[in-house]
Motif scaffolding. Structure first.
Motif, PDB file in Angstrom:
ATOM      1  N   PRO A 139      -1.222  -3.953   2.841  1.00 31.96           N
ATOM      2  CA  PRO A 139      -1.546  -3.587   1.456  1.00 31.96           C
ATOM      3  C   PRO A 139      -2.701  -4.386   0.850  1.00 31.96           C
ATOM      4  CG  PRO A 139       0.830  -3.670   1.749  1.00 31.96           C
ATOM      5  CD  PRO A 139       0.226  -4.235   2.997  1.00 31.96           C
ATOM      6  N   SER A 140      -2.907  -5.606   1.320  1.00 32.51           N
ATOM      7  CA  SER A 140      -3.986  -6.428   0.759  1.00 32.51           C
ATOM      8  C   SER A 140      -5.362  -5.937   1.188  1.00 32.51           C
ATOM      9  CB  SER A 140      -3.816  -7.892   1.193  1.00 32.51           C
ATOM     10  OG  SER A 140      -3.991  -8.040   2.594  1.00 32.51           O
ATOM     11  N   THR A 141      -5.426  -5.072   2.211  1.00 33.62           N
ATOM     12  CA  THR A 141      -6.728  -4.575   2.665  1.00 33.62           C
ATOM     13  C   THR A 141      -7.298  -3.532   1.712  1.00 33.62           C
ATOM     14  OG1 THR A 141      -5.832  -2.779   4.042  1.00 33.62           O
ATOM     15  CG2 THR A 141      -6.014  -4.971   5.054  1.00 33.62           C
ATOM     16  N   GLU A 195       2.999   0.143  -0.267  1.00 34.32           N
ATOM     17  CA  GLU A 195       3.095  -0.436  -1.605  1.00 34.32           C
ATOM     18  C   GLU A 195       4.364   0.036  -2.315  1.00 34.32           C
ATOM     19  OE1 GLU A 195      -1.079  -0.672  -0.310  1.00 34.32           O
ATOM     20  OE2 GLU A 195       0.394   0.940  -0.347  1.00 34.32           O
ATOM     21  N   HIS A 196       4.729   1.276  -2.070  1.00 35.36           N
ATOM     22  CA  HIS A 196       5.902   1.851  -2.725  1.00 35.36           C
ATOM     23  C   HIS A 196       7.186   1.113  -2.330  1.00 35.36           C
ATOM     24  CE1 HIS A 196       8.530   4.859  -4.478  1.00 35.36           C
ATOM     25  NE2 HIS A 196       9.103   5.081  -3.315  1.00 35.36           N
ATOM     26  N   LEU A 197       7.336   0.815  -1.050  1.00 37.29           N
ATOM     27  CA  LEU A 197       8.548   0.147  -0.585  1.00 37.29           C
ATOM     28  C   LEU A 197       8.488  -1.367  -0.760  1.00 37.29           C
ATOM     29  CD1 LEU A 197       9.245   2.173   2.692  1.00 37.29           C
ATOM     30  CD2 LEU A 197      10.361   2.427   0.467  1.00 37.29           C
ATOM     31  N   ALA A 243       0.207  12.786   2.725  1.00 37.95           N
ATOM     32  CA  ALA A 243       1.573  12.520   2.274  1.00 37.95           C
ATOM     33  C   ALA A 243       1.623  11.284   1.379  1.00 37.95           C
ATOM     34  CB  ALA A 243       2.495  12.351   3.480  1.00 37.95           C
ATOM     35  N   ASP A 244       0.863  10.258   1.717  1.00 39.05           N
ATOM     36  CA  ASP A 244       0.801   9.064   0.873  1.00 39.05           C
ATOM     37  C   ASP A 244       0.174   9.377  -0.484  1.00 39.05           C
ATOM     38  OD1 ASP A 244       2.089   7.136   2.369  1.00 39.05           O
ATOM     39  OD2 ASP A 244       0.286   6.435   3.383  1.00 39.05           O
ATOM     40  N   LEU A 263       8.744   5.564   7.669  1.00 38.21           N
ATOM     41  CA  LEU A 263       9.151   4.884   6.444  1.00 38.21           C
ATOM     42  C   LEU A 263       9.428   5.873   5.311  1.00 38.21           C
ATOM     43  CD1 LEU A 263       6.731   1.804   6.306  1.00 38.21           C
ATOM     44  CD2 LEU A 263       9.127   1.843   7.016  1.00 38.21           C
ATOM     45  N   ARG A 264       8.711   6.970   5.297  1.00 37.83           N
ATOM     46  CA  ARG A 264       8.951   7.974   4.247  1.00 37.83           C
ATOM     47  C   ARG A 264      10.169   8.841   4.563  1.00 37.83           C
ATOM     48  NH1 ARG A 264       3.468   8.495   4.555  1.00 37.83           N
ATOM     49  NH2 ARG A 264       3.788  10.315   5.878  1.00 37.83           N
TER      50      ARG A 264
END
Length: 355
Positions: free
Chosen positions: A319-321, A330-332, A179-180, A278-279
């Motif tokens: 996200p930094s990983t 990252e999107h949100l 999905a991501d 979240l989605r």
């Protein structure tokens, strides 16, 4: 008209059943992997020694090596040991650490590798990556996929339930990873591989909809196949994109912030639930929560021994990983206050599902 196709590397043999280990020698001969049993057998702690003795009669010329596994140093040391003789193949017997150590050593010296899995904790049993610790950090290294994958349900059944639960979380998180990936395709035009998506998603769908329990052969077979297909999806695409999304970023963040908190699969399962929320995919969330609750997996930070604040910190760090990967996180691009608010909404959603 030219025929356009691509070549996909897959194992020569995949066997998931009871009694498969005892017939390993015959399988190697039938598949032309090793006719005379000139193989290296690598065993780790746990059930490895027992299995090595079980397969020895059919592998008369085998050498047995022991490894604690799990680190790059152990993999390099094993590779140096394998250089002492020419082998038809190297057989890794054990759990994820032993398998990943063997995969790396075999790849380094160009020896075909056979996986004999004694647990179903993650998709490393057939994936083109090896997760090894080096310098105090978990790193992923590219390796060749195994030439054969054997899962004997007799040994899986005798292992800890928590290992099987971890495998369930890892396999179910593929639904979130896909999905991501589709989100990244829509928002950024990232190329998507339909075959890799099909392998990853269809096998996870079979698992999430399976009515069985972790003690049932049918369910364990479906889990093993889902983990194997997830590994093959990564091999088809050439990266872990089909099986790794925001769920894995959260797991990597938890590893960095709270080492040895829980297994990779348990963390990925929880991460997948939160990312699905979240989605806004409420139907999928309900499906995943029902499945994970049925099998005893964590669905809240508290189930892993975390406070909401600690989990929120991991979500912010996640996200930094993987700075090259675009997921719902990252999107949100949520602020700390927004993460707290979404966590509160997630708790409310779980209560609604429980009611």
């Amino acid at each position: 008209m030219p025929l356009l196709a691509r070549t996909v590397t897959t194992p020569l043999a995949i066997e998931v059943r009871r009694g498969a280990v005892a017939e390993l020698g015959s399988m190697l001969a039938d598949r032309r992997i090793s006719g005379g049993g000139d193989v290296a057998v690598v065993v780790g702690p746990g059930q490895g020694d027992r299995i090595a003795e079980l397969v020895r009669p059919g592998l008369g010329n085998a050498d047995v090596f022991h490894t604690a596994g799990g680190t790059l140093d152990a993999a390099v040391e094993l590779g140096d040991q394998l250089r002492g003789r020419s082998y038809d193949a190297v057989i890794g017997i054990g759990g994820g650490r032993t398998i990943d150590t063997t995969k790396y050593a075999a790849t380094r010296f160009g020896i075909p590798m056979v996986t004999v899995a004694t647990s179903l904790a993650n998709d490393g049993i057939a994936s083109p990556t090896a997760s090894l610790t080096h310098g105090g950090r978990h790193n992923s290294y590219g390796v060749h996929i195994p030439i054969a994958v054997i899962v004997d349900l007799d040994f899986v059944e005798n292992g800890p339930d928590r290992q099987t639960q971890a495998g369930i979380g890892d396999a179910l998180s593929n639904l979130n990873a896909v999905a991501d990936w589709e989100l990244a395709h829509r928002e950024r035009g990232e190329p998507i591989d339909g075959l890799a998506v099909t392998l990853s998603r269809s096998s996870a769908e079979a698992l999430v909809n399976h009515p069985g329990k972790i003690t049932d052969d049918g369910f364990l077979t479906t889990l093993a196949e889902a983990l194997i297909m997830g590994g093959l999806a990564s091999a088809v695409h050439g990266t872990t994109r089909p099986v790794s999304g925001g769920c894995h970023e959260i797991s990597h963040a938890l590893d960095a912030l709270y080492p040895d908190l829980a297994s990779h699969g348990e963390q990925c399962g929880l991460g997948a639930l939160f990312c699905t929320y979240l989605r806004g995919e409420r139907e999928r969330l309900a499906q995943l929560v029902t499945s994970m609750r049925r099998h005893g997996l964590a669905t809240t930070p508290a189930d892993l021994g975390l406070t909401d604040a600690q989990f929120a910190e991991a979500v912010a760090y996640a996200p930094s990983t993987r700075p090259d990967r675009y997921t719902v996180l990252e999107h949100l691009a949520l602020s700390p206050a927004e993460i707290d608010a979404r966590l509160e909404g997630y708790r409310d959603a779980l209560r609604d599902l429980a009611g």
